[in-house]
Design an enzyme around this catalytic site. Structure first.
Site, PDB file in Angstrom:
ATOM      1  N   GLN A 108     -35.194 -30.854 -15.595  1.00 26.05           N
ATOM      2  CA  GLN A 108     -36.488 -31.495 -15.366  1.00 26.05           C
ATOM      3  C   GLN A 108     -36.498 -32.170 -13.995  1.00 26.05           C
ATOM      4  O   GLN A 108     -35.720 -33.090 -13.734  1.00 26.05           O
ATOM      5  CB  GLN A 108     -36.824 -32.535 -16.443  1.00 26.05           C
ATOM      6  CG  GLN A 108     -38.299 -32.953 -16.307  1.00 26.05           C
ATOM      7  CD  GLN A 108     -38.730 -34.050 -17.249  1.00 26.05           C
ATOM      8  OE1 GLN A 108     -38.035 -35.050 -17.414  1.00 26.05           O
ATOM      9  NE2 GLN A 108     -39.906 -33.895 -17.841  1.00 26.05           N
TER      10      GLN A 108
ATOM     11  N   TYR B 197     -45.706 -40.526 -13.756  1.00 22.21           N
ATOM     12  CA  TYR B 197     -44.876 -40.418 -12.544  1.00 22.21           C
ATOM     13  C   TYR B 197     -45.632 -39.667 -11.438  1.00 22.21           C
ATOM     14  O   TYR B 197     -46.815 -39.402 -11.581  1.00 22.21           O
ATOM     15  CB  TYR B 197     -43.518 -39.802 -12.911  1.00 22.21           C
ATOM     16  CG  TYR B 197     -42.784 -40.687 -13.904  1.00 22.21           C
ATOM     17  CD1 TYR B 197     -42.399 -41.983 -13.547  1.00 22.21           C
ATOM     18  CD2 TYR B 197     -42.533 -40.269 -15.203  1.00 22.21           C
ATOM     19  CE1 TYR B 197     -41.762 -42.825 -14.455  1.00 22.21           C
ATOM     20  CE2 TYR B 197     -41.894 -41.106 -16.119  1.00 22.21           C
ATOM     21  CZ  TYR B 197     -41.512 -42.388 -15.741  1.00 22.21           C
ATOM     22  OH  TYR B 197     -40.903 -43.214 -16.639  1.00 22.21           O
TER      23      TYR B 197
ATOM     24  N   ARG C  57     -44.644 -30.059 -17.504  1.00 22.59           N
ATOM     25  CA  ARG C  57     -44.906 -30.994 -18.606  1.00 22.59           C
ATOM     26  C   ARG C  57     -46.036 -31.966 -18.263  1.00 22.59           C
ATOM     27  O   ARG C  57     -46.026 -32.575 -17.190  1.00 22.59           O
ATOM     28  CB  ARG C  57     -43.638 -31.797 -18.912  1.00 22.59           C
ATOM     29  CG  ARG C  57     -43.762 -32.560 -20.219  1.00 22.59           C
ATOM     30  CD  ARG C  57     -42.440 -33.144 -20.680  1.00 22.59           C
ATOM     31  NE  ARG C  57     -42.346 -33.075 -22.125  1.00 22.59           N
ATOM     32  CZ  ARG C  57     -41.821 -34.032 -22.883  1.00 22.59           C
ATOM     33  NH1 ARG C  57     -41.292 -35.098 -22.341  1.00 22.59           N
ATOM     34  NH2 ARG C  57     -41.799 -33.897 -24.180  1.00 22.59           N
TER      35      ARG C  57
HETATM   36  C1  LIG Z   1     -34.930 -42.411 -24.710  1.00 20.95           C
HETATM   37  C2  LIG Z   1     -36.072 -41.540 -24.244  1.00 20.95           C
HETATM   38  C3  LIG Z   1     -36.061 -41.032 -22.957  1.00 20.95           C
HETATM   39  C4  LIG Z   1     -37.080 -40.176 -22.514  1.00 20.95           C
HETATM   40  N1  LIG Z   1     -36.993 -39.632 -21.262  1.00 20.95           N
HETATM   41  C5  LIG Z   1     -37.898 -38.684 -20.866  1.00 20.95           C
HETATM   42  C6  LIG Z   1     -37.746 -38.018 -19.618  1.00 20.95           C
HETATM   43  O1  LIG Z   1     -36.785 -38.229 -18.858  1.00 20.95           O
HETATM   44  N2  LIG Z   1     -38.698 -37.105 -19.289  1.00 20.95           N
HETATM   45  C7  LIG Z   1     -39.769 -36.823 -20.117  1.00 20.95           C
HETATM   46  O2  LIG Z   1     -40.598 -35.985 -19.764  1.00 20.95           O
HETATM   47  N3  LIG Z   1     -39.919 -37.439 -21.300  1.00 20.95           N
HETATM   48  C8  LIG Z   1     -39.002 -38.348 -21.710  1.00 20.95           C
HETATM   49  N4  LIG Z   1     -39.121 -38.921 -22.957  1.00 20.95           N
HETATM   50  C9  LIG Z   1     -40.153 -38.428 -23.908  1.00 20.95           C
HETATM   51  C10 LIG Z   1     -39.540 -37.369 -24.877  1.00 20.95           C
HETATM   52  O3  LIG Z   1     -39.236 -36.176 -24.195  1.00 20.95           O
HETATM   53  C11 LIG Z   1     -40.485 -37.030 -26.053  1.00 20.95           C
HETATM   54  O4  LIG Z   1     -41.702 -36.523 -25.563  1.00 20.95           O
HETATM   55  C12 LIG Z   1     -40.739 -38.249 -26.917  1.00 20.95           C
HETATM   56  O5  LIG Z   1     -39.513 -38.860 -27.294  1.00 20.95           O
HETATM   57  C13 LIG Z   1     -41.551 -37.908 -28.177  1.00 20.95           C
HETATM   58  O6  LIG Z   1     -40.805 -37.102 -29.051  1.00 20.95           O
HETATM   59  P1  LIG Z   1     -40.128 -37.733 -30.384  1.00 20.95           P
HETATM   60  O7  LIG Z   1     -41.212 -38.511 -31.084  1.00 20.95           O
HETATM   61  O8  LIG Z   1     -39.677 -36.518 -31.154  1.00 20.95           O
HETATM   62  O9  LIG Z   1     -39.003 -38.614 -29.948  1.00 20.95           O
HETATM   63  C14 LIG Z   1     -38.149 -39.841 -23.389  1.00 20.95           C
HETATM   64  C15 LIG Z   1     -38.178 -40.401 -24.678  1.00 20.95           C
HETATM   65  C16 LIG Z   1     -37.158 -41.223 -25.117  1.00 20.95           C
HETATM   66  C17 LIG Z   1     -37.186 -41.754 -26.532  1.00 20.95           C
END
Ligand SMILES: Cc1cc2nc3c(=O)[nH]c(=O)nc-3n(C[C@H](O)[C@H](O)[C@H](O)COP(=O)(O)O)c2cc1C
Length: 376
Positions: free
Chosen positions: A101, A188, A235
């Site tokens: 990413q 971002y 994304r």
């Molecule tokens: C600890 C954490 C770090 C994340 N870091 C990113 C990231 O670096 N880039 C991104 O696009 N989304 C990031 N997200 C969003 C996740 O990719 C995802 O869309 C989000 O956790 C929702 O899915 P879930 O409900 O299954 O956890 C992050 C989410 C969490 C919880």
């Protein structure tokens, strides 16, 4: 419970995916210091989760100014490339497919993280008052801070940034990645250009939807030229709400999200991009995406569609059966369950997530979540 739809193989660009379960980008802030270099521990963490049909790395900055949180990894030096090779080798040895990413935080940074303690860069000099950056306050410790007031990018700097994205994509291929994802979500840099709030430029990068999507379009073209559109995904986070709570979360609510993101997906379709990934609002009481929006994205886009955001296996399988999604990402469940696809397939219980070890630290809460042992 029948989750069969999640286990049908599918094609993504040149790759055949063994299932529809995605390990999404997850920032964990554990890169090696100094230099934000991927480590052996990170390679082990990704290896453990290679049962996913498709994986994307944590957000990875394409240049020093692209960093908004301490200890996130980069992909712009030889050392970064060497570090990432450990990750891609480990994942490929397990039969996984992994994209990097590509991340630039733009205004969501603090001068403490910037070269020469300069102001962060952004489409306009508008502070991200509702967001947080994270700065180091000592070895291994840090604190959340309000982002600094950014400086407006010049037009020639924007062209340079487009080239930096293309270079980062080439670096990712050198590091053994199967492709790259443009992080155009979560407030971002690319999202800041798309946003009518963060972007108040008067030139060809601001104003109309077409202008606000120009930066994205140029990056898509440049990366497609560098590595091929079939190894590229993008994304987004379309936000269909304007409640105070949602504004506080991300600060970037569009007045016409449907039009904005349909136009954005048309850019990807015209370029032949392999997939679009939609990160849905994922906080408690978050607004749902309208069904009409999901249907329109499906109608206009011929690549793969990924959704993420508080999915259960049941709901994900239903979305695939209804052909609204091709792939479903599980974020927090996958952090806590390295063998998540097998647990879903067999109906096994999940481990609980430890929220206190999400960001920064050691192998605790990172590589020590157990696989299913039959006793839980
Ligand atoms: C600890 C954490 C770090 C994340 N870091 C990113 C990231 O670096 N880039 C991104 O696009 N989304 C990031 N997200 C969003 C996740 O990719 C995802 O869309 C989000 O956790 C929702 O899915 P879930 O409900 O299954 O956890 C992050 C989410 C969490 C919880």
């Amino acid at each position: 419970m029948n989750h069969k739809a999640l286990f049908e193989p599918t094609q993504l660009g040149p790759y055949t995916l063994k299932n529809r379960i995605v390990f999404p980008p997850l920032t964990r802030q554990r890169s090696g210091q100094p230099g934000n270099i991927p480590t052996d521990l990170m390679a082990e963490y990704y290896r453990q989760r290679a049962g996913a049909g498709f994986m994307i790395t944590e957000g990875t900055q394409i240049e020093p100014r692209g960093q908004g949180y301490a200890w996130t990894p980069g992909i712009y030096t030889e050392q970064h490339i060497e570090g990432w090779k450990k990750v891609t080798r480990a994942v490929h040895a397990e039969g996984g497919i992994i994209f990097a990413q590509l991340w630039h935080v733009g205004r969501v940074s603090h001068s403490a993280l910037q070269p020469e303690e300069s102001a962060p860069v952004a489409p306009s000099a508008i502070q991200a008052e509702q967001a947080k950056a994270f700065i180091e306050t000592g070895p291994g410790t840090g604190t959340l801070v309000t982002p600094s007031i950014p400086r407006e990018l010049t037009r020639s700097e924007i062209k340079d940034l487009v080239n930096l994205y293309a270079q980062a994509a080439k670096n990712a291929i050198s590091a053994g990645f199967d492709g790259v994802e443009i992080h155009a979500a979560n407030g971002y840099l690319v999202n800041q250009f798309i946003s009518e709030h963060a972007n108040q430029r008067k030139d060809e990068y601001g104003g109309s939807v077409e202008n606000r999507l120009r930066f994205l379009d140029e990056i898509v073209q440049a990366i497609s030229h560098a590595i091929g559109p079939d190894r590229l995904g993008v994304r987004f986070t379309p936000l269909f709400s304007s409640t105070d709570e949602d504004r506080v979360y991300i600060g970037l609510v569009e007045s016409d999200p449907h039009k904005t993101y349909v136009e954005a997906v048309k850019i990807l379709e015209n370029a032949g991009v392999a997939y679009v990934s939609i990160a849905e609002a994922d906080w408690a009481n978050a607004p749902d995406l309208p069904e009409a929006f999901r249907r329109e994205i499906r109608a206009i886009f011929s690549g793969r569609i990924i959704y993420a955001g508080r999915y259960t296996a049941e709901r994900g399988a239903r979305m695939v059966e209804e052909q609204l999604a091709d792939l479903i990402a599980f974020g927090r469940p996958f952090i806590a369950n390295p063998d998540l696809p097998e647990r879903i397939a067999k109906g096994w219980a999940f481990n609980d997530l430890n929220s206190s070890t999400l960001y920064g630290g050691t192998g605790e809460g990172f590589t020590d979540y157990p696989v299913y042992n039959g006793q839980r």
